[in-house]
Every structure is written in C-alpha cells, then in structure tokens.
Design a protein around this motif. Structure first.
Motif, PDB file in Angstrom:
ATOM      1  N   GLU A   1      -0.522   6.406   1.893  1.00  0.00           N
ATOM      2  CA  GLU A   1      -0.595   7.673   1.494  1.00  0.00           C
ATOM      3  C   GLU A   1      -2.180   8.222   0.894  1.00  0.00           C
ATOM      4  O   GLU A   1      -2.436   9.039   0.643  1.00  0.00           O
ATOM      5  CB  GLU A   1       0.199   8.490   0.607  1.00  0.00           C
TER       6      GLU A   1
ATOM      7  N   SER B   1      -3.361   7.902  -5.315  1.00  0.00           N
ATOM      8  CA  SER B   1      -2.575   8.786  -6.069  1.00  0.00           C
ATOM      9  C   SER B   1      -3.473   9.606  -7.073  1.00  0.00           C
ATOM     10  O   SER B   1      -4.781   9.503  -6.695  1.00  0.00           O
ATOM     11  CB  SER B   1      -1.696   7.818  -6.864  1.00  0.00           C
TER      12      SER B   1
ATOM     13  N   SER C   1       5.897  -0.603  -6.608  1.00  0.00           N
ATOM     14  CA  SER C   1       6.264  -1.390  -5.446  1.00  0.00           C
ATOM     15  C   SER C   1       6.142  -2.891  -5.622  1.00  0.00           C
ATOM     16  O   SER C   1       6.807  -3.723  -4.889  1.00  0.00           O
ATOM     17  CB  SER C   1       5.228  -0.955  -4.310  1.00  0.00           C
TER      18      SER C   1
ATOM     19  N   ASP D   1       0.918  -1.210   0.005  1.00  0.00           N
ATOM     20  CA  ASP D   1       0.051   0.152   0.110  1.00  0.00           C
ATOM     21  C   ASP D   1       0.978   1.471   0.129  1.00  0.00           C
ATOM     22  O   ASP D   1       1.983   1.157   0.472  1.00  0.00           O
ATOM     23  CB  ASP D   1      -0.957  -0.097   1.382  1.00  0.00           C
ATOM     24  N   SER D   2       0.494   2.259  -0.537  1.00  0.00           N
ATOM     25  CA  SER D   2       1.015   3.594  -0.514  1.00  0.00           C
ATOM     26  C   SER D   2       1.058   3.958   0.967  1.00  0.00           C
ATOM     27  O   SER D   2       2.041   5.003   1.366  1.00  0.00           O
ATOM     28  CB  SER D   2       0.488   4.730  -1.255  1.00  0.00           C
TER      29      SER D   2
ATOM     30  N   LYS E   1       5.798  -0.439   1.304  1.00  0.00           N
ATOM     31  CA  LYS E   1       5.309   0.883   1.298  1.00  0.00           C
ATOM     32  C   LYS E   1       5.686   1.628  -0.031  1.00  0.00           C
ATOM     33  O   LYS E   1       6.720   1.295  -0.671  1.00  0.00           O
ATOM     34  CB  LYS E   1       5.831   1.768   2.178  1.00  0.00           C
ATOM     35  N   GLY E   2       4.680   1.815  -0.886  1.00  0.00           N
ATOM     36  CA  GLY E   2       4.891   2.283  -2.143  1.00  0.00           C
ATOM     37  C   GLY E   2       3.692   2.573  -3.057  1.00  0.00           C
ATOM     38  O   GLY E   2       2.638   2.074  -2.807  1.00  0.00           O
ATOM     39  N   TRP E   3       3.891   2.977  -4.263  1.00  0.00           N
ATOM     40  CA  TRP E   3       2.814   3.029  -5.236  1.00  0.00           C
ATOM     41  C   TRP E   3       2.781   1.817  -6.096  1.00  0.00           C
ATOM     42  O   TRP E   3       3.942   1.338  -6.546  1.00  0.00           O
ATOM     43  CB  TRP E   3       2.956   4.338  -6.086  1.00  0.00           C
TER      44      TRP E   3
END
Length: 139
Positions: A59, A62, A116, A56-57, A110-112
């Motif tokens: 965040e 996007s 990711s 998952d981001s 963690k990341g887009w």
C-alpha cells in the motif's frame, strides 16, 4: 541505486555457507528481492525461493511521523515532505509476485512492519534486507 544493490549483494555473499532463511522487508516492485534470489540461485541452482520471505504493505508508506524528518535540515525537510508521504512507493502485490515469478516458493507477508514480522516463523535468518524508508519500521 547500483551502488546500493552492490553493497547489498556483497553483504549477502559474505553469508555464503551460513544456514538460515532470507527476508526482504519493504520490496517496492521486488528488484532487491529478485537480485537476492538470483544470487542464491548461483549458490544453489535449484533454488526456487524456499525459505525466502518478502514483507511489504503493498500500500506504499504508512503515515510519516516527526522522526522521519528530524535529521534533515530545513531544505531537505521541505523536499522530503513531498517524497515521503503516505502511499508513496506503492507497488501492487500482483505485479511484485509476477516480477518474482521465477521463484514460486517465495512466501509473501502483506502488512505493516513491525506488526507483520509476527507472521514469520521463529527461525535463524541468514540475511535480512531492510528497505522500509520510515523510522518506526526500522526501529
């Protein structure tokens, strides 16, 4: 939501006995991941999250693009613009990790998505749950 969770668990159950890892792509607060992990524990009582990945981001979403609204009629599009926006569906990493604390071996990325995905090890996956809300990550 219950129906969606039941479909997910039915799909997971259909993979019982299949070797491979588990991945949850897009987790919000971790409810789907928790249900998946609990189901695996019914198969293997000592399961603590090994070979399970949560991506998952952390965040939220996007920036949505035109394809995210293309399939909707004008009324649905107007409604979606208010719901599908950058940062929507944000859940803090620490809270997700706490929600999944009964499964300490779960690995988090963690990341887009899709970037990711490159952090995952190349292996066979028994089950992957995609819950990412936008067109590009699904594609």
């Amino acid at each position: 939501r219950r129906y969606r969770y039941q479909l997910m668990l039915d799909a997971l159950a259909s993979t019982q006995g299949v070797a491979g890892a588990i991945a949850e792509c897009g987790c919000l607060y971790g409810m789907s991941a928790l249900l998946i992990a609990q189901h695996i524990r019914t198969e293997r009582p000592t399961f603590s999250g090994e070979d399970m990945w949560v991506l998952d981001s952390f965040e939220g979403l996007s920036e949505p693009q035109d394809p995210d609204f293309a399939f909707r009629n004008s009324t649905e599009r107007e409604s979606a613009i208010h719901m599908v926006k950058k940062g929507a569906f944000h859940a803090p990493f620490d809270q997700v990790k706490q929600n999944l604390s009964d499964f300490p071996a779960i690995q988090y990325v963690k990341g887009w998505i899709p970037e990711s995905l490159s952090e995952l090890t190349e292996q066979t996956y028994r089950f992957v749950n995609l819950d990412v809300d936008l067109y590009e990550p699904y594609r």
